[in-house]
Design a protein around this motif. Structure first.
Motif, PDB file in Angstrom:
ATOM      1  N   CYS A  66      27.293  37.798 -20.974  1.00  0.00           N
ATOM      2  CA  CYS A  66      28.251  38.711 -21.580  1.00  0.00           C
ATOM      3  C   CYS A  66      29.645  38.276 -21.141  1.00  0.00           C
ATOM      4  O   CYS A  66      29.807  37.610 -20.107  1.00  0.00           O
ATOM      5  CB  CYS A  66      28.013  40.141 -21.089  1.00  0.00           C
ATOM      6  SG  CYS A  66      26.530  40.855 -21.805  1.00  0.00           S
TER       7      CYS A  66
ATOM      8  N   SER B  30      31.947  39.972 -19.854  1.00  0.00           N
ATOM      9  CA  SER B  30      32.327  40.533 -18.551  1.00  0.00           C
ATOM     10  C   SER B  30      31.754  39.718 -17.389  1.00  0.00           C
ATOM     11  O   SER B  30      32.311  39.704 -16.301  1.00  0.00           O
ATOM     12  CB  SER B  30      31.870  41.989 -18.460  1.00  0.00           C
ATOM     13  OG  SER B  30      30.469  42.049 -18.673  1.00  0.00           O
TER      14      SER B  30
ATOM     15  N   ILE C 203      37.626  41.308 -24.455  1.00  0.00           N
ATOM     16  CA  ILE C 203      36.711  42.450 -24.464  1.00  0.00           C
ATOM     17  C   ILE C 203      37.507  43.717 -24.219  1.00  0.00           C
ATOM     18  O   ILE C 203      38.594  43.700 -23.644  1.00  0.00           O
ATOM     19  CB  ILE C 203      35.566  42.294 -23.433  1.00  0.00           C
ATOM     20  CG1 ILE C 203      36.130  42.007 -22.034  1.00  0.00           C
ATOM     21  CG2 ILE C 203      34.612  41.196 -23.860  1.00  0.00           C
ATOM     22  CD1 ILE C 203      35.059  41.877 -20.962  1.00  0.00           C
TER      23      ILE C 203
ATOM     24  N   CYS D 157      26.291  45.438 -26.898  1.00  0.00           N
ATOM     25  CA  CYS D 157      27.406  44.838 -26.162  1.00  0.00           C
ATOM     26  C   CYS D 157      28.707  45.559 -26.519  1.00  0.00           C
ATOM     27  O   CYS D 157      29.521  45.867 -25.645  1.00  0.00           O
ATOM     28  CB  CYS D 157      27.558  43.360 -26.501  1.00  0.00           C
ATOM     29  SG  CYS D 157      26.272  42.331 -25.776  1.00  0.00           S
TER      30      CYS D 157
ATOM     31  N   ASP E  84      31.776  44.997 -24.421  1.00  0.00           N
ATOM     32  CA  ASP E  84      31.500  43.658 -23.918  1.00  0.00           C
ATOM     33  C   ASP E  84      31.237  42.716 -25.091  1.00  0.00           C
ATOM     34  O   ASP E  84      31.229  43.141 -26.254  1.00  0.00           O
ATOM     35  CB  ASP E  84      30.286  43.707 -22.975  1.00  0.00           C
ATOM     36  CG  ASP E  84      30.410  42.721 -21.829  1.00  0.00           C
ATOM     37  OD1 ASP E  84      31.148  41.724 -21.982  1.00  0.00           O
ATOM     38  OD2 ASP E  84      29.782  42.954 -20.783  1.00  0.00           O
TER      39      ASP E  84
END
Lengths: 313, 313, 313, 313
Positions: free
Chosen positions: D256, D258, C304, C197, C202
């Motif tokens: 996630c 995103s 993120i 990730c 992410d």
């Protein structure tokens, strides 16, 4: 904003207006397992009822209490106890005349400013009948306190300038006299004063004194929830009360420290007590083991027969 | 049980003992967007500080306030405002002697009964220093109220039997006199009385009066959260206060209704007011648009230099 | 409106922003007489600290706790315990860029709509650092519960789609693994997922499970203050939690009653227990004597590294 | 300890047992001036009533609501609104058999451990009838919210493994189908499943979904009184609910960042909205202007006809 609930461990929430369908109270957090029936409460409501004595207003009501929840097979269950007293005389016509103007000494004007309009019948939520919920809760809590050895004794200390003489104090008189004075002579004089006021189409104020015995030391929290602060909150929230004092109260403002300080003493078996009780049983917001003494100063009822000038809406 | 939080929309939670590391308060629910800096608060704490005037005890402390949270780029953010005042003199040795016995007029005995032991240094949580958090919160709320046109003015009305003369009332004196009396002559007499008491190794009580102007009608809730009930709770929770009254207070117990009722009047542009203000600005628990007047009766400080008898643990 | 206080008998009031001077908590109503020192609390704060493990963000902070009040001679006094952690890195320049726009998945926009402006540094009051006060209070309450035989054990149950295998559950791993998973194999896989990730700029969500053992039956109130309702309130008030479940939780919606009901059994010495624990230890809002099991579903951190589109103020 | 009151600005206090004289609620803090009559409330109580549809239990009750206070001349007065529903069938003989043992999946055992005994008739305070006070309060609040443009729409999302198909969502079906499903086909399948369960002397769980539209951004407090935390408290305090989720809820634990972050967008006239609504309308505990979406996971009713084994007192 909400504001009809009082208390923390046991909370009481009152509801009802003078001329609505009913008035009542929900008592939440009350311990389970105490015997309770309507009679336990009714005795207190009967004492509260106006028209019972010659000293108060002549309005007649039955004020029969019903237990709606929280009691099962004669015992409290620990769940909310809901009590209701139905209003039997709801003839609002009696009050239609006052709907239009603001009575001196009443909350009419404040209600209109706060809520935009008001239930004008008999003072609505500000009626003396609002105390039904308090008295009913008091009856139940009083029974619980009694089982713990705590006794609450309240009586009339003075009406106008007629004061009781403590040397003639007899607790039995409290329930027997129309003024709830423990001194029969003072009661007689007070009744004469009340009669004279009534002839003059007037009313008169007074002082209620309350003595609580058997409270162990250490009850109350040291800062905002001081025992005296909570008692003041409760007592000042009763309609018509304009001052509250604990122990020697207002007098202490003229005392020297050496006069006001209560000396601690200890007897041969180790029991701690105080030589005097200027503190009224509370030090630093916590009970000190002596009797708790408090007084409420009550204004004369603003509803008087004589003509007064005021304004309309 | 918790009991260090007060208020509903804005809550204040105080913490700290007389001789701990620090004292402080968390103010939650305060509106966002008000300018606030340490100086706004420090001015009030400086007035509170003992040793500032000859009338009070001689203990010296700096009492510098720090804003720890809730203010960003000079403005309140709406999140909790945390204020702290460090204790600079923590020499607990001063107090080791009193650890063993119960001082008359103090909460020592109650603490031991409630908690099993106590922080004996300078009264611990029951110290007068606990008011630091209240004064600091008051400074901030006072600024907000001022922006709404509400002014709170408190002063000493009497010390012992020395009372102010209202015809000599000058608000400027409140900050200028050592007694915080608005009447310079009364201040002088009161200072003499205090000197005499000190010579006798004694202390003396007094009365604080507070006048709040600019409160619109309709503030307060009609039953338990009456404005006067909440004010009484707050004022009675200040250490040493033994009585609270609103408006004519204790006097109303001797009044007739016709004397006590305030007549409503209306002027040519429709503004409602009252001819008199016996009610002290509160009717039925709600503000009535007149000045709110309340008084706190304060007992003499129990810490006196003369020898008293008491018991030890 | 206030909203930074939680609890009834013991209340905690948290304060502080990510980049203010400090963060802290006031714990009121905590019993007197328990040994308490900074080390008791620091151990929990050290576990909370980001940067301790490879699994979390790399921000470094010391987070040293100070006890400011409520402890005397090493023991709690029963008065408010005030805890403070100073912020050592207050460089708000890091955040100046985000002041102007609303980050997706963050509360920036809501703060502006609610308060008119916001402390944009590191999320301000909504920062993960707000949990410092909760963790510190939890450390203290955990010690008290431990003395009563109640143990609270929380761990990571899953990260993304990597779940622990209960047959490999070893409580020692909870403190030893970077993910706080009790299963070392799952931990390894989860760390790989997190790395992937991070490479993708992410983040990833997960589930925390908590098991409380030793709670006697009958704790919790039958209506609004059900034990599960209060636990849900508390857990859902932690930033990033989007779902809470008790016992078999969401699964019960597909169960038949005969599957879901736990049978009561009694052993030869009269101890009551349940054959199964679908209820998660709570029936009708009250503890039923079995282990209390709850789960919090946590969303992936919205911060993120990858570019996202949004709007400015 | 008290625990039958919920809310802050508007509080509701419920009372009453399944087989007591009556059940009710006191709503305090409700604004003045809103039209209110019994019919406004009765419509909601009629929907709540078991036996109305083939999907629920067959017990028949009238459940007629009476407004006892807080309404004058057809409008709310701002004072407490007291509502009562009398119990018409109080035949406790039906339940005498269960007095002696602890039913699986019920709170019987917990009541006995907490209070020492219990009102065993129909679950007493833990009966589904306790929701009468909630539904009645909801009816009144729903009317107020409607006047502010806020609409609350709740429906059955699934029963057992039968789920609604959102492409067949028709809000009119919610009131028309026995299952309160907005999809007629799913309703039909769910009814078949319920029949099958009943034949097997069994019951089945389900999921309720609630969508609130029209809530402006910025409602809710950033820490303990987060909007989602308060909603979770309220929903989890309803008997039989075992899990609560907001927006994508449990699913976010596998997302996630995103995927989960909702992008803010702004249209040509400056209206801010979000492209997606994974957050379920709440960010950082405050409403973000999107629809608020929450789900309650309900366990199958524990009262089933088939024989189960358990223990007696």
């Amino acid at each position: 904003m909400s504001g009809s609930t009082f208390g923390k461990n046991i909370t009481i929430t009152t509801w009802g207006e003078s001329h609505g369908k009913a008035l009542g109270v929900v008592i939440d957090g009350f311990p389970s397992g105490m015997d309770l029936c309507e009679e336990d409460i009714q005795a207190f409501l009967d004492r509260r009822k106006p028209g019972t004595s010659a000293a108060t207003t002549s309005r007649k009501e039955d004020d029969l209490v019903e237990i709606l929840s929280g009691v099962f097979e004669g015992k409290t269950t620990g769940t909310p106890i809901s009590l209701m007293v139905k209003n039997t005389s709801q003839r609002s016509s009696d009050y239609s005349e006052i709907a239009g103007y603001y009575r001196p000494g009443h909350a009419d004007y404040c209600f209109d400013k706060k809520y935009g309009f008001r239930d004008y019948r008999g003072g609505g939520r500000s009626s003396g009948r609002e105390t039904i919920g308090r008295v009913a809760s008091g009856a139940i809590c009083s029974k619980l306190l009694g089982m713990m050895g705590i006794k609450v004794c309240a009586y009339t200390k003075s009406i106008g300038d007629v004061e009781i003489d403590y040397s003639k104090f007899d607790a039995k008189n409290i329930l027997a006299t129309p003024t709830a004075m423990p001194d029969q002579e003072a009661d007689k004089k007070a009744m004469e004063l009340i009669s004279k006021c009534r002839e003059n189409e007037d009313s008169i104020g007074g002082v209620i004194e309350c003595r609580i015995t058997g409270v162990p030391a250490g009850i109350g929290e040291p800062v905002f929830d001081k025992l005296d602060a909570l008692l003041s909150h409760a007592v000042m929230s009763i309609g018509a009360v304009k001052a509250v004092e604990i122990g020697d109260g207002i007098k202490v403002s003229r005392y020297c420290g050496s006069e006001n300080n209560d000396e601690f003493v200890i007897d041969e078996i180790g029991t701690v007590s105080k030589k005097t009780n200027h503190s009224g049983g509370i030090l630093g917001g916590m009970s000190d083991g002596s009797d708790i003494i408090l007084r409420a100063y009550v204004k004369p009822t603003p509803s008087i027969a004589r003509t007064q000038s005021t304004i309309n809406r």
